[in-house]
Enzyme design. Sequence first.
Site, PDB file in Angstrom:
ATOM      1  N   GLY A 265     -27.229  -6.223  -3.243  1.00 34.85           N
ATOM      2  CA  GLY A 265     -26.286  -7.320  -3.457  1.00 34.85           C
ATOM      3  C   GLY A 265     -25.225  -6.990  -4.495  1.00 34.85           C
ATOM      4  O   GLY A 265     -24.025  -7.143  -4.250  1.00 34.85           O
ATOM      5  N   ALA A 266     -25.673  -6.543  -5.658  1.00 28.24           N
ATOM      6  CA  ALA A 266     -24.734  -6.323  -6.747  1.00 28.24           C
ATOM      7  C   ALA A 266     -25.434  -5.582  -7.867  1.00 28.24           C
ATOM      8  O   ALA A 266     -26.661  -5.452  -7.862  1.00 28.24           O
ATOM      9  CB  ALA A 266     -24.216  -7.650  -7.274  1.00 28.24           C
ATOM     10  N   MET A 267     -24.640  -5.100  -8.823  1.00 33.84           N
ATOM     11  CA  MET A 267     -25.215  -4.312  -9.906  1.00 33.84           C
ATOM     12  C   MET A 267     -24.573  -4.688 -11.237  1.00 33.84           C
ATOM     13  O   MET A 267     -23.354  -4.728 -11.360  1.00 33.84           O
ATOM     14  CB  MET A 267     -25.020  -2.826  -9.594  1.00 33.84           C
ATOM     15  CG  MET A 267     -25.594  -1.905 -10.644  1.00 33.84           C
ATOM     16  SD  MET A 267     -27.391  -2.122 -10.805  1.00 33.84           S
ATOM     17  CE  MET A 267     -27.588  -1.786 -12.545  1.00 33.84           C
ATOM     18  N   GLU A 268     -25.429  -4.907 -12.233  1.00 34.20           N
ATOM     19  CA  GLU A 268     -25.017  -5.494 -13.508  1.00 34.20           C
ATOM     20  C   GLU A 268     -24.519  -4.488 -14.544  1.00 34.20           C
ATOM     21  O   GLU A 268     -24.653  -4.726 -15.747  1.00 34.20           O
ATOM     22  CB  GLU A 268     -26.211  -6.264 -14.095  1.00 34.20           C
ATOM     23  CG  GLU A 268     -27.392  -5.383 -14.607  1.00 34.20           C
ATOM     24  CD  GLU A 268     -28.492  -5.120 -13.609  1.00 34.20           C
ATOM     25  OE1 GLU A 268     -28.254  -5.242 -12.394  1.00 34.20           O
ATOM     26  OE2 GLU A 268     -29.608  -4.786 -14.057  1.00 34.20           O
ATOM     27  N   ASN A 269     -23.890  -3.382 -14.143  1.00 37.03           N
ATOM     28  CA  ASN A 269     -23.376  -2.393 -15.101  1.00 37.03           C
ATOM     29  C   ASN A 269     -22.659  -3.084 -16.264  1.00 37.03           C
ATOM     30  O   ASN A 269     -21.902  -4.017 -16.062  1.00 37.03           O
ATOM     31  CB  ASN A 269     -22.392  -1.466 -14.396  1.00 37.03           C
ATOM     32  CG  ASN A 269     -22.884  -1.039 -13.045  1.00 37.03           C
ATOM     33  OD1 ASN A 269     -23.939  -0.442 -12.940  1.00 37.03           O
ATOM     34  ND2 ASN A 269     -22.159  -1.400 -12.001  1.00 37.03           N
ATOM     35  N   GLU A 302     -26.027 -11.520 -11.948  1.00 36.14           N
ATOM     36  CA  GLU A 302     -25.539 -10.308 -12.621  1.00 36.14           C
ATOM     37  C   GLU A 302     -25.015 -10.645 -14.012  1.00 36.14           C
ATOM     38  O   GLU A 302     -25.206  -9.887 -14.962  1.00 36.14           O
ATOM     39  CB  GLU A 302     -24.449  -9.620 -11.791  1.00 36.14           C
ATOM     40  CG  GLU A 302     -24.849  -9.289 -10.352  1.00 36.14           C
ATOM     41  CD  GLU A 302     -26.193  -8.587 -10.217  1.00 36.14           C
ATOM     42  OE1 GLU A 302     -26.556  -7.804 -11.105  1.00 36.14           O
ATOM     43  OE2 GLU A 302     -26.890  -8.850  -9.209  1.00 36.14           O
ATOM     44  N   GLU A 324     -35.794  -8.262 -14.056  1.00 31.72           N
ATOM     45  CA  GLU A 324     -35.506  -8.942 -12.790  1.00 31.72           C
ATOM     46  C   GLU A 324     -36.207 -10.294 -12.669  1.00 31.72           C
ATOM     47  O   GLU A 324     -35.607 -11.272 -12.237  1.00 31.72           O
ATOM     48  CB  GLU A 324     -35.834  -8.037 -11.593  1.00 31.72           C
ATOM     49  CG  GLU A 324     -34.960  -6.778 -11.514  1.00 31.72           C
ATOM     50  CD  GLU A 324     -33.459  -7.058 -11.480  1.00 31.72           C
ATOM     51  OE1 GLU A 324     -33.056  -8.222 -11.229  1.00 31.72           O
ATOM     52  OE2 GLU A 324     -32.675  -6.117 -11.703  1.00 31.72           O
TER      53      GLU A 324
HETATM   54  N1  TRP Z   1     -30.222  -4.465 -10.582  1.00 33.79           N
HETATM   55  C1  TRP Z   1     -29.596  -5.029  -9.427  1.00 33.79           C
HETATM   56  C2  TRP Z   1     -29.831  -6.525  -9.501  1.00 33.79           C
HETATM   57  O1  TRP Z   1     -30.871  -7.020  -9.219  1.00 33.79           O
HETATM   58  C3  TRP Z   1     -30.088  -4.554  -8.129  1.00 33.79           C
HETATM   59  C4  TRP Z   1     -30.134  -3.108  -7.819  1.00 33.79           C
HETATM   60  C5  TRP Z   1     -31.104  -2.233  -8.099  1.00 33.79           C
HETATM   61  C6  TRP Z   1     -29.248  -2.409  -7.028  1.00 33.79           C
HETATM   62  N2  TRP Z   1     -30.883  -1.045  -7.522  1.00 33.79           N
HETATM   63  C7  TRP Z   1     -29.745  -1.119  -6.845  1.00 33.79           C
HETATM   64  C8  TRP Z   1     -28.060  -2.767  -6.429  1.00 33.79           C
HETATM   65  C9  TRP Z   1     -29.115  -0.195  -6.052  1.00 33.79           C
HETATM   66  C10 TRP Z   1     -27.424  -1.832  -5.643  1.00 33.79           C
HETATM   67  C11 TRP Z   1     -27.940  -0.570  -5.442  1.00 33.79           C
HETATM   68  O2  TRP Z   1     -29.038  -7.264  -9.892  1.00 33.79           O
HETATM   69 ZN    ZN Z   2     -31.124  -8.272 -11.012  1.00 30.82          ZN
END
Ligand code: TRP
Ligand code: ZN
Length: 871
Positions: A265-269, A302, A324
């Site tokens: 879905g998305a990534m919290e960088n 995120e 998470e």
């Molecule tokens: N940490 C992200 C979240 O839950 C999810 C995530 C983990 C992710 N590994 C990933 C997203 C690889 C994309 C690709 O918000």
């Molecule tokens: Zn998450």
Amino acid sequence: MTGETQRKYRADYQPPAYLVDTVELDFDIASDHTRVRATYSVRRNPDAPDASQWRLDGRDMSFVSAAIDGRALAADEYRLHDDALIIANPPSAFTLTVENTIDPEHNLSLEGFYRSGDILCTQCEANGFSRITYFPDRPDVMARYTTRISADAGEYPVLLANGNCVQQGGLDDGRHYAVFEDPYAKPCYLFAMVAGDLGMIRDSYTTTSGRVVDLRLYTEHGNEDQCHHAMASLKQAMAWDEDTYGLEYDLDSYVTVAVGSFNMGAMENKGLNVFNTACIFARADTATDSDFALVRDVVAHEYFHNYTGNRVTCRDWFQLSLKEGLTVYREHQFAIDQGSPGVTRIRQVRAMREIQFPEDGGPRAHPVRPDSYVEMNNFYTITVYEKGGEVIRMIAQMAGREAFIAAVCHYLDKHDGQAVTIEDFVVAMEESTGLDLAQFRHWYAQAGTPRVRVTTSFDQGRLQLTLAQHTPATPGQADKPLFDIPVEVALFDSAGAAVREPEVLRLNDAEKTWTFDGFADEPTVSALRGFTAPVRLEYDQHEQALARLMAHDSDPVCRWDAAQALYLKTLVADVESRREGGAAVTAPELLFEAIETLLDHPPADLELLAEMLTLPSEAMLGEQFDTMDIFAIDAARRDLKQAIATRFAARFEALADTHAAEQAYAFDVAEAGRRRVLALALDYLAAIEAPGIAARAARLYESADNMTDRMAALETLRDLQSPERDRVLTDFAGQWAEYPLVMDKWLRLQATTRRDDSVEHVRGLLADSRFDFTNPNRIRALLGGFVRGNRVGFHRADGAGYALIADEILRLDGLNPQLAAALAGMLTNWARHVPAQAEGMRAALARIAAADLSHNSREIVATGLEYAEAG
Ligand code: TRP
Ligand code: ZN
């Protein structure tokens, strides 16, 4: 595949031999490759036992050189492996410079540095950083990052990385550069950079303490007008976290980039989120109400990670639920505060029962905090996320809302800037709330869904309520300890008035009995209100009691659940009878009366009305059986739907009339509820092919100003043999050809159409130009849609559905192992099916296992086949 397939154990944790204080990255993006130069300031970790060598992870890249304190390493000072660079006998403090090259243009794994359309972007969680450069790719090595990117200015006018842009300018040959500094130490999985020719929308948010935050959201040009809902959601989330937890954003800018090719879905960088466009784009005419809610919730999720995940992160990946589970819980509370509280909670409960419970009862069952893994990417599961969130919810409930929030703040203060464990979190909870969570800790360590049996007896005005727990064995965990289970209970009289206010009973023994006194008549028990614990309730409640709860229960979850239980009684009996070759079982009159009462006295919340009138899903129905027969389940559900539709056809016609749109689209509880009721009414009418239904749906399709109503029309038409169906589908494909996410709806709709040749139809779509095998959203729509949304097609008796999925998993595995493994997961629960179906699924798994697989898919397939021996 490179690298050894090795299982990692939580118990084997060792602190890193060396710590890295600062990381300087220099990316030189050229058309044929990207050159990376990394400079680290390194020192020995005083807490690590062995520092005779230092291991830096790295794979799928070309090594160029390494130097310590500016002196190039000689051949005997390092060893290069497929997946690591190992430096022998490093000094106790030094600067390491490593150079390597990577190839984003040919990286289809969507991990590391890769291309999505016009955008070059990164994805590092869990171990993608080791596809970018050599570095100890583990979350407990935290450093401050400076990132310099240089690239062609025409092709990549926008350059982004975590933190603040401190320098930028032009270079020779039409190139330019930018330098970013992130002031917060972070693990490498939170690193991000982006380069591309991007469109942008911009806004700002002023925090409570007066800091002005620059908010920017980038996408490929031409999509900007689909991003406003995401931006508004971000501001809602920022305000919510301040109001609820007193947490303010901690950087000057918050940047989001939406890309079309993304594995999740998305990534919290840190300061630079990268999102799947599916979790950003939402415009009334292109996105449904569920899409709007998804965008809102993922954006919030995120954002919430900035504290729960980024400021305090995980020591190792076994602790994934630390960030998470807590963030899912925060997202859930946010969603409840924005939408219909009851129905939002019902959807959370449904995800647990329909997806998490099967996972927890199958071959891949694992604790919220797993003990071992081969491939970490296989553990981003609904157990770690959603069950992890439910575990937090139980703590919040035991502590009380205010004490819980204070405890989270204590945890964040105590561990700010650290990489910690779930145990550290639980200790912080105990310190702040005073709770004793000794027994409660089993929720983190033990897999499996506890079953709670409810029995009652009533005698001389006294109700005895007994709760007993039992948890079936899961792979590797034969004997289950007793869980500490909060079960909220209330009692109602026959007129529906509460005779005992809600109360949380703690079931922390094998069995416990509570006595309630002073009733004239036997009260009705409303149990597990709000789904206070992730357990299966085994309660054979009388139909009259269910009808009463359905009409009067003040808890929307129990009210809905009573309706579900009532439907299930008929459905389960019908499935069983069919399987024994008996006659179909029809619904009792009481069920129709209960529906009539509901229609006569609908709840104010229209979404709740729609939920209560929706039959349990096939997944939910399947969960009622040790071995499920897809065809009997499908037939039973269709018959009951038709019986209800026949009985209430006039009422559904009236509901459809009175719930037609009267104003322009708005995404709010009242309007979304109205649309849900309209869609539900049409769905029942379609089930009996009510006269004029196709024309009515076609009219809705044409007049709708929004995608929710348009999809309701398409779904109504989906299984009807009518010229309108084909005409409308063709029109849809023509109108939205330039919108891949909308075309996903078109793909999914066809994959879920009931037809004898649906396998062949899906195969045809795989070759369609509107499908793209390198894009996970397309694959999820077509193949995920087929497996999950077309069970009768997938489980076709000749095994063609299984063969199709196996073929595609094998084709995908070399390109995108993460996604291939996720698809393979759809075959692993084969032993829960009746023999004919189980054998076909198992054979497909065995065929996959015979190939040379990625370790992602290998782990999933092996787990699925081991089940064969056990079961
Ligand atoms: N940490 C992200 C979240 O839950 C999810 C995530 C983990 C992710 N590994 C990933 C997203 C690889 C994309 C690709 O918000
Ligand atoms: Zn998450």
